[in-house]
Motif scaffolding. Structure first.
Motif, PDB file in Angstrom:
ATOM      1  N   UNK A 198      -4.400  17.467   4.363  1.00  0.00           N
ATOM      2  CA  UNK A 198      -3.054  16.826   4.827  1.00  0.00           C
ATOM      3  C   UNK A 198      -2.737  15.640   2.514  1.00  0.00           C
ATOM      4  N   UNK A 199      -4.506  15.712   2.375  1.00  0.00           N
ATOM      5  CA  UNK A 199      -4.678  14.429   1.306  1.00  0.00           C
ATOM      6  C   UNK A 199      -4.087  14.989  -0.115  1.00  0.00           C
ATOM      7  N   UNK A 240      -5.979   8.554   1.692  1.00  0.00           N
ATOM      8  CA  UNK A 240      -6.151   8.310   3.014  1.00  0.00           C
ATOM      9  C   UNK A 240      -5.940   7.470   4.058  1.00  0.00           C
ATOM     10  N   UNK A 241      -5.439   5.739   3.553  1.00  0.00           N
ATOM     11  CA  UNK A 241      -5.177   5.249   3.657  1.00  0.00           C
ATOM     12  C   UNK A 241      -3.101   5.703   3.539  1.00  0.00           C
ATOM     13  N   UNK A 267       4.477   6.793  11.171  1.00  0.00           N
ATOM     14  CA  UNK A 267       5.026   6.351  10.332  1.00  0.00           C
ATOM     15  C   UNK A 267       5.373   4.785   9.626  1.00  0.00           C
ATOM     16  N   UNK A 268       4.699   4.138   9.406  1.00  0.00           N
ATOM     17  CA  UNK A 268       4.369   3.364   8.432  1.00  0.00           C
ATOM     18  C   UNK A 268       4.857   2.874   7.296  1.00  0.00           C
ATOM     19  N   UNK A 269       4.982   4.512   6.915  1.00  0.00           N
ATOM     20  CA  UNK A 269       5.033   3.990   4.352  1.00  0.00           C
ATOM     21  C   UNK A 269       6.538   4.072   4.823  1.00  0.00           C
ATOM     22  N   UNK A 270       6.867   3.996   3.667  1.00  0.00           N
ATOM     23  CA  UNK A 270       8.146   2.987   2.892  1.00  0.00           C
ATOM     24  C   UNK A 270       8.572   4.464   1.836  1.00  0.00           C
TER      25      UNK A 270
END
Length: 341
Positions: free
Chosen positions: A28-29, A37-38, A46-49
């Motif tokens: 995935x990275x 990884x963060x 679903x916390x990424x902008x």
């Protein structure tokens, strides 16, 4: 002693699951767009902008990884069942011609039916596993009929018949592919090599009904599979309806393999390598070997896909080719060991 073997099984399964999670995280990275990884975890939660992170993970990388997990697990489990039913450690759905039969019917579906009745893309994808299962069952039926002698199923003859069936079906597949228009031929050629380049959530969805129905039933037949390793005369003396049970188990195995072939193309040697590694680690008992074969199969496919996707970037080597590079020498090594034995 049983407690020790159970503890060993749990520890090996835990290691396998941890390795799978590690490969999933790396997959995935790592790629043309590198993510930390963060960033990967924040996107999954679903916390990424960053909208590009969502597109890369949820539309490209995650469907590919999930598909690899499912197909690798099903091929590993189906390979274990096929080896038990045929009592041949060299048996594999790909070597026996099941992959070739499923692939032939799917190419014929693409060539003769899909365009003739103007199916939409989604309906065609959902229909492909059905045609794959028909082709896989036809290959299995021919193999069982031709590999029998007066004493029942001949394990040595099984390999030779499987090679012949694979050659014949592959010739028909190639002929049908050459008759396609250039655009469909390119798609068919890429699909036949076994790859996840076009993986999406619809591919995963098309496999789910077969996995949900067939896989749990197969995992509940571990005791029967243990008994199936005995000779035919012994099984008949125990009152087991041999033909019925063998047909049921083979049908389920072919269904799982064909459903995977329908969405990813022919991926060989997973059903050969995973059962061997599982039985070496936890023994022949299917209640342990069957789930571990699934874990090892998933791990093999994920690693092969990651190698093909990253090692030759920006080009992508199909996972089927990577596994063939690994599996062919392993198969030769197994043949040499059997000859020495």
């Amino acid at each position: 002693m049983d407690k020790d073997s159970q503890a060993r099984y749990i520890s090996i399964m835990s290691i396998g699951i941890v390795l799978i999670l590690l490969i999933v995280g790396i997959g995935l990275t790592y790629g043309e767009l590198r993510l930390s990884w963060i960033e990967m975890m924040s996107t999954l939660l679903h916390r990424s902008s960053d909208a590009s992170h969502y597109i890369v993970i949820f539309q490209f990388r995650l469907p590919r990884i999930v598909l690899g997990l499912v197909i690798g697990a099903t091929l590993g489990i189906a390979g274990t069942v096929v080896q038990s039913l045929t009592r041949n450690p060299l048996a594999d759905p790909g070597i026996l011609g099941i992959n070739a039969g499923a692939g032939m019917f799917i190419v014929l579906f693409m060539f003769l039916i899909r365009d003739q009745i103007d199916m939409t893309g989604n309906i065609a994808i959902m229909m492909m596993p059905l045609f794959g299962i028909v082709g896989g069952l036809l290959a299995a039926l021919l193999i069982f009929l031709l590999a029998k002698d007066q004493h029942g199923l001949n394990p040595q003859r099984l390999i030779l018949v499987g090679i012949a069936i694979t050659t014949g079906f592959s010739a028909v597949t190639l002929y049908a592919s050459l008759k396609m228009n250039p655009q469909d031929f390119e798609k068919a050629s890429a699909w036949l090599s076994g790859n996840f380049n076009s993986a999406n959530w619809l591919f995963v969805l098309s496999m789910l009904p077969w996995i949900v129905v067939l896989l749990p039933w197969l995992l509940c037949q571990t005791r029967l599979l243990d008994v199936m390793r005995l000779g035919d005369h012994t099984l008949l003396s125990l009152g087991i309806p041999l033909r019925q049970k063998r047909s049921q188990l083979m049908f389920i195995s072919v269904g799982l393999v064909a459903a995977g072939v329908a969405v990813s193309g022919s991926i060989g040697f997973v059903g050969l390598i995973a059962p061997h590694m599982a039985t070496r680690l936890v023994g022949l008992a299917h209640r342990r070997a069957l789930p571990l074969s699934g874990v090892i199969g998933a791990l093999l496919v994920l690693i092969a896909d990651f190698i093909g996707r990253t090692l030759f970037s920006p080009a992508q080597l199909p996972v089927g080719i990577v596994l063939s590079i690994i599996g062919a020498p392993y198969f030769v090594w197994l043949l040499s060991r059997r000859r020495q034995a």
